[in-house]
Design a protein around this motif. Structure first.
Motif, PDB file in Angstrom:
ATOM      1  N   UNK A   1      -4.770   5.802  -7.481  1.00 24.87           N
ATOM      2  CA  UNK A   1      -4.965   4.350  -7.453  1.00 24.87           C
ATOM      3  C   UNK A   1      -3.881   3.355  -7.048  1.00 24.87           C
ATOM      4  N   UNK A   2      -2.661   3.594  -7.322  1.00 29.70           N
ATOM      5  CA  UNK A   2      -1.746   2.641  -6.848  1.00 29.70           C
ATOM      6  C   UNK A   2      -1.445   2.702  -5.454  1.00 29.70           C
ATOM      7  N   UNK A   3      -1.782   3.868  -4.663  1.00 29.18           N
ATOM      8  CA  UNK A   3      -1.726   4.070  -3.282  1.00 29.18           C
ATOM      9  C   UNK A   3      -2.934   3.119  -2.790  1.00 29.18           C
ATOM     10  N   UNK A   4      -4.018   3.345  -3.303  1.00 30.14           N
ATOM     11  CA  UNK A   4      -5.248   2.811  -2.883  1.00 30.14           C
ATOM     12  C   UNK A   4      -5.339   1.481  -2.798  1.00 30.14           C
ATOM     13  N   UNK A   5      -4.875   1.019  -3.941  1.00 28.85           N
ATOM     14  CA  UNK A   5      -4.796  -0.633  -4.252  1.00 28.85           C
ATOM     15  C   UNK A   5      -3.466  -1.134  -3.592  1.00 28.85           C
ATOM     16  N   UNK A   6      -2.751  -0.494  -2.911  1.00 30.00           N
ATOM     17  CA  UNK A   6      -1.422  -0.892  -2.133  1.00 30.00           C
ATOM     18  C   UNK A   6      -0.506  -1.581  -3.133  1.00 30.00           C
TER      19      UNK A   6
END
Length: 282
Positions: A158-163
């Motif tokens: 999620x951290x990567x998806x939400x940048x």
């Protein structure tokens, strides 16, 4: 479930963030309504014990098992059976909307909108709700809610998806704020790799980024902060503060960056990505 169906965006006021998650459930709205509004049902999948008066303005209480003290409070803001249930939880707001779904209307589309002020906590909130919604699906299907706790992989997805790992240029420096999946003592040990830093020494390699020339350590408070000088006239500061409960919150800054801020930002971004991978393996 795939986290890529979930979104994070700004709230209308520009100061808050909104996490939006949708799940299709093979159960009619009335059954889903009971599962999200009745405390006895909530106990099977919701992250805390809940007491509530199911009416607009009704009081709510939230208490995590094992925690001492009175717990948190909230207020029901909407209760329109079987379509809409919304409430405040401390400073946050949660809106649950149920719509008939499927060719016969006997399924449900459940939409959760979580509005909050801590944007950098979004990956923690998303991974937590992801697991809760999986448990809700199991409960509705008639089985026990047996969802494994996230070891960090879902949080990082999620951290990567939400940048949320991107830093920013601030005046003559750069700044990163990142929620980690391990607590400060564990992260500190990973960074030090057995070499405890002392004032006047060069910072251990774990606290460095490629291309950043480190000078002497000027301040160290294990395991919460370390500051060291960098050439020509700046400093790097690592600080671990309270986060969402999933781990420490890292605030990393470098001053004196001047003309090469983007290169410095990229170097630190790469370093923190490596650290995140190392923590998943620890």
């Amino acid at each position: 479930m795939n986290p890529h169906s979930d979104t994070l965006g700004p709230a209308d006021d520009g100061r808050h963030s909104v996490l939006r998650m949708e799940r299709r459930l093979a159960h009619p709205p009335a059954k889903v309504w009971a599962a999200i509004t009745q405390p006895a049902h909530l106990a099977n999948w919701f992250p805390s014990e809940v007491t509530l008066e199911l009416k607009p303005g009704g009081a709510m209480g939230f208490h995590f098992p094992g925690d001492e003290g009175p717990g948190m409070t909230g207020e029901v803001t909407d209760a329109e059976e079987p379509r809409l249930f919304a409430f405040s939880w401390g400073d946050d707001h949660l809106r649950w909307e149920i719509a008939p779904d499927g060719p016969d209307g006997q399924g449900s589309l459940l939409t959760l909108e979580h509005t909050f002020g801590d944007r950098f906590g979004a990956a923690s909130f998303a991974s937590g709700w992801h697991l809760c919604l999986s448990a809700l699906g199991q409960f509705l299907d008639g089985g026990p809610a047996e969802v494994s706790q996230d070891a960090g992989e879902l949080h990082e997805a999620y951290l990567e998806q939400f940048d949320l790992g991107r830093g920013e240029v601030t005046g003559d420096g750069i700044r990163f704020e990142r929620q980690l999946v391990r607590f400060a003592n564990k992260v500190w040990a990973e960074l030090c790799a057995g070499e405890e830093p002392l004032e006047g020494d060069t910072a251990p390699d774990g606290f460095l980024a490629d291309g950043i020339s480190a000078g002497p350590v000027t301040s160290v408070w294990a395991p919460t902060s370390l500051t060291y000088a960098v050439h020509p006239k700046g400093e790097v500061r690592w600080e671990f503060v309270e986060g969402t409960g999933h781990g420490a919150r890292l605030v990393l800054t470098q001053t004196g960056v001047m003309d090469d801020a983007e290169a410095v930002l990229a170097a630190w971004h790469a370093r923190l990505e490596r650290l995140a991978g190392q923590l998943l393996e620890s």
